[in-house]
Design an enzyme around this catalytic site. Structure first.
Site, mmCIF file in Angstrom:
data_model
loop_
_atom_site.group_PDB
_atom_site.id
_atom_site.type_symbol
_atom_site.label_atom_id
_atom_site.label_comp_id
_atom_site.label_asym_id
_atom_site.label_seq_id
_atom_site.Cartn_x
_atom_site.Cartn_y
_atom_site.Cartn_z
ATOM 1 N N PRO A 130 27.750 -34.766 12.044
ATOM 2 C CA PRO A 130 29.146 -34.351 12.217
ATOM 3 C C PRO A 130 30.117 -35.372 11.637
ATOM 4 O O PRO A 130 29.812 -36.566 11.600
ATOM 5 C CB PRO A 130 29.307 -34.261 13.748
ATOM 6 C CG PRO A 130 28.195 -35.068 14.320
ATOM 7 C CD PRO A 130 27.089 -35.074 13.318
ATOM 8 N N ASP A 131 31.274 -34.904 11.173
ATOM 9 C CA ASP A 131 32.314 -35.842 10.739
ATOM 10 C C ASP A 131 33.138 -36.234 11.964
ATOM 11 O O ASP A 131 32.748 -35.977 13.106
ATOM 12 C CB ASP A 131 33.157 -35.234 9.602
ATOM 13 C CG ASP A 131 33.929 -33.993 10.041
ATOM 14 O OD1 ASP A 131 33.882 -33.639 11.233
ATOM 15 O OD2 ASP A 131 34.586 -33.370 9.177
ATOM 16 N N PHE A 132 34.257 -36.899 11.740
ATOM 17 C CA PHE A 132 35.122 -37.258 12.869
ATOM 18 C C PHE A 132 36.030 -36.101 13.268
ATOM 19 O O PHE A 132 36.135 -35.746 14.420
ATOM 20 C CB PHE A 132 36.023 -38.438 12.472
ATOM 21 C CG PHE A 132 35.436 -39.785 12.763
ATOM 22 C CD1 PHE A 132 34.260 -39.927 13.461
ATOM 23 C CD2 PHE A 132 36.099 -40.935 12.348
ATOM 24 C CE1 PHE A 132 33.724 -41.171 13.722
ATOM 25 C CE2 PHE A 132 35.580 -42.184 12.610
ATOM 26 C CZ PHE A 132 34.393 -42.303 13.291
ATOM 27 N N ARG A 133 36.734 -35.557 12.253
ATOM 28 C CA ARG A 133 37.943 -34.797 12.592
ATOM 29 C C ARG A 133 37.850 -33.292 12.452
ATOM 30 O O ARG A 133 38.811 -32.609 12.781
ATOM 31 C CB ARG A 133 39.112 -35.308 11.737
ATOM 32 C CG ARG A 133 39.460 -36.748 12.068
ATOM 33 C CD ARG A 133 40.530 -37.309 11.162
ATOM 34 N NE ARG A 133 40.823 -38.689 11.521
ATOM 35 C CZ ARG A 133 40.090 -39.735 11.136
ATOM 36 N NH1 ARG A 133 39.041 -39.555 10.376
ATOM 37 N NH2 ARG A 133 40.416 -40.953 11.514
ATOM 38 N N ASN A 204 30.911 -43.833 4.799
ATOM 39 C CA ASN A 204 29.858 -43.368 5.697
ATOM 40 C C ASN A 204 28.911 -44.488 6.086
ATOM 41 O O ASN A 204 28.666 -45.421 5.327
ATOM 42 C CB ASN A 204 29.095 -42.219 5.050
ATOM 43 C CG ASN A 204 29.961 -40.988 4.915
ATOM 44 O OD1 ASN A 204 31.041 -40.933 5.502
ATOM 45 N ND2 ASN A 204 29.527 -40.023 4.137
ATOM 46 N N ASP A 206 25.836 -43.617 7.163
ATOM 47 C CA ASP A 206 24.535 -42.955 7.273
ATOM 48 C C ASP A 206 23.550 -43.321 6.164
ATOM 49 O O ASP A 206 22.393 -42.886 6.187
ATOM 50 C CB ASP A 206 24.720 -41.429 7.320
ATOM 51 C CG ASP A 206 25.498 -40.894 6.108
ATOM 52 O OD1 ASP A 206 25.432 -41.499 5.021
ATOM 53 O OD2 ASP A 206 26.174 -39.859 6.261
ATOM 54 N N HIS A 223 32.458 -49.359 5.493
ATOM 55 C CA HIS A 223 32.512 -49.502 6.949
ATOM 56 C C HIS A 223 31.165 -49.929 7.518
ATOM 57 O O HIS A 223 30.894 -49.709 8.696
ATOM 58 C CB HIS A 223 32.976 -48.195 7.594
ATOM 59 C CG HIS A 223 34.341 -47.777 7.144
ATOM 60 N ND1 HIS A 223 34.855 -46.518 7.338
ATOM 61 C CD2 HIS A 223 35.308 -48.469 6.498
ATOM 62 C CE1 HIS A 223 36.076 -46.458 6.814
ATOM 63 N NE2 HIS A 223 36.366 -47.623 6.296
#
Ligand code: CNA
Length: 434
Positions: A130-133, A204, A206, A223
């Site tokens: 899933p993304d954040f927003r 990302n 991941d 990040h």
């Protein structure tokens, strides 16, 4: 002293002004500006923006960005806009058409490593992360199970110290290895294979770029990611495999690791208030001036300083957004120079002043496929997707053996088993597996 270069994760001005999701987070530079990101506002110190409650992200009235746009528009109409804020004349269009075909013609005209990718969580949602927003499916809408005071808490050091189990649970879910790279990740690998990828900057955590085969030296995990880990109290490096084993073992595991290391251990993912890797600034400064095409893929462009990269490429660099939402577009009432200083919202697709920006709106993989088709690379991409899928299937643990369907016992079998099995419900038929 911030060992990572003095740039910290916070909400951005534009995010605060635009915030459709009040939980949106961003990065802001502090004491050490990036050396020479020339064309836009340097990554200089900013006052921390107000807390969520103090920002104007509520529905109560116009956002700060809207108010600014109105003021600037009023000044323009009154002929009082300062000269340095008046937009220069629009240059002739760089592209033959502002779509996948126009982009493909432009890409096919080049030959060097001159394409930079800026990626975000939207590149990986098709892989199941899933993304954040994204409303409904994004992490910020689905963190209830962690019982957080607010969504960002899961990436806050103070909260991690208090309740590490929330972040550890998320880390366990996201730890690389369980997800297959998407078509979009494989297109980035294809750009490399074709000798065109200058760098892939990703927000990302991941590591799917690496799973797709993009070389480590061409990837910048702005990040951080799960490749390394550190004890937050002693600063000692910890083997990430040791951390993974500890997290997998549950509270006893990570508590034992904490006791051994003299503090909690966290993968080197940039939390709010932590510095971004120095490599991000060094390579952004080095690469962006050489960039001829900036592909902005699967990001809401609401995290700073990452989103600012969009404004740091040369004036003749084509920028293409591949995203479900039409993000990062400049409000035409806001002068180009001001939009750059805001750090994002400087893309001009759809604006009268546009001469170089394209938006391929929709699912990332669809936009990327249409671009690959226009480039004549569809077969190459298909091959990469097929081999990544096969590799992933071969690595995935085998599914548990299928149990045969339960068989109903015959009356004589039942009788031989006896009354014990038929308990209260006289109609219930006990079942056995063959
Ligand atoms: P975001 O703010 O959640 O924005 C994601 C954007 O992608 C939105 O505009 C969506 O509309 C769009 N989107 C989602 N799925 C698709 C799709 N299939 N096709 C096209 N567009 C899509 O995420 P950002 O990356 O902009 O924000 C940066 C944060 C998110 C960083 O701090 C990351 O660490 C963090 N994050 C990373 C991951 C990951 O590693 N996969 C997952 C979740 C969050």
């Amino acid at each position: 002293m911030d060992p990572a270069g003095g740039l910290k994760r916070q909400r951005s001005i534009s995010d605060e002004a635009n915030a459709q999701s009040p939980g949106a987070a961003a990065y802001t530079a502090d004491a050490q500006p990036a050396p020479s990101l020339a064309t836009a506002a340097p990554l200089t110190p900013r006052d921390p923006p107000p807390d969520r409650e103090d920002s104007d992200s509520s529905d109560d009235g116009p956002s700060k960005l809207e108010l600014l746009a109105r003021q600037l528009d009023a000044l323009r109409q009154a002929g009082e806009l300062p000269d340095h804020l008046v937009d220069p004349p629009t240059p002739p269009p760089i592209l033959s058409s502002f779509d996948a075909d126009g982009l493909a013609a432009y890409i096919n005209d080049g030959s060097e490593r001159d394409i930079v990718v800026m990626g975000g969580a939207g590149m990986s949602t098709a892989a199941g992360i899933p993304d954040f927003r994204s409303p409904g499916t994004g992490l910020y809408d689905n963190l209830q199970k962690y019982d957080l005071p607010h969504p960002q808490a899961i990436f806050e050091l103070a909260y991690f110290r208090e309740r590490p189990e929330a972040f550890y649970a998320l880390a366990k879910e996201l730890w690389p290895g369980a997800y297959c790279p998407t078509t979009t990740h494989l297109f980035i690998k294809l750009l490399h294979d074709k000798g065109r990828l200058l760098r892939c900057f990703t927000q990302n955590i991941d590591s799917l770029e690496s799973a797709a085969g993009v070389p480590a030296e061409l990837t910048v995990a702005a990040h951080g990611n799960f490749d390394s880990a550190t004890c937050i109290d002693t600063g000692a490096s910890v083997d990430p495999n040791e951390l993974k084993a500890a997290i997998d073992a549950g509270p006893q595991g990570w508590q034992a690791l904490r006791d051994r290391e003299g503090g909690l251990v966290k993968p080197d993912i940039v939390f709010f208030g932590e510095g971004l890797p120095r490599r991000f600034f060094e390579l952004a400064t080095q690469d962006l001036p050489r960039c001829k095409l900036l592909l902005v893929i699967g990001t809401s462009l609401s995290v700073q300083p990452f989103a600012q990269l969009v404004g740091h490429v040369p004036e003749n660099c084509v920028r293409c957004l591949v995203n479900r939402d039409a993000v990062g577009r400049r409000d035409p009432r806001i002068p180009i120079a001001v939009a750059r200083h805001l750090g994002s919202g400087s893309l001009d697709y759809g604006n009268a002043a546009n001469y170089r920006d394209v938006a391929l709106l929709g699912a990332c993989d669809d936009g990327i496929r249409s671009l690959a088709a226009s480039l004549g690379w569809a077969d190459d991409l298909d091959r990469l997707v097929a081999s990544a899928t096969a590799l992933f299937a071969a690595r995935a643990p085998p599914p548990p053996p299928e149990l045969p369907p339960p068989r109903q016992l015959s009356a004589s079998e039942l009788a031989s088993i006896g009354d014990l099995l038929v308990d209260d419900d006289e109609n219930a038929a006990p079942v056995v597996f063959e």
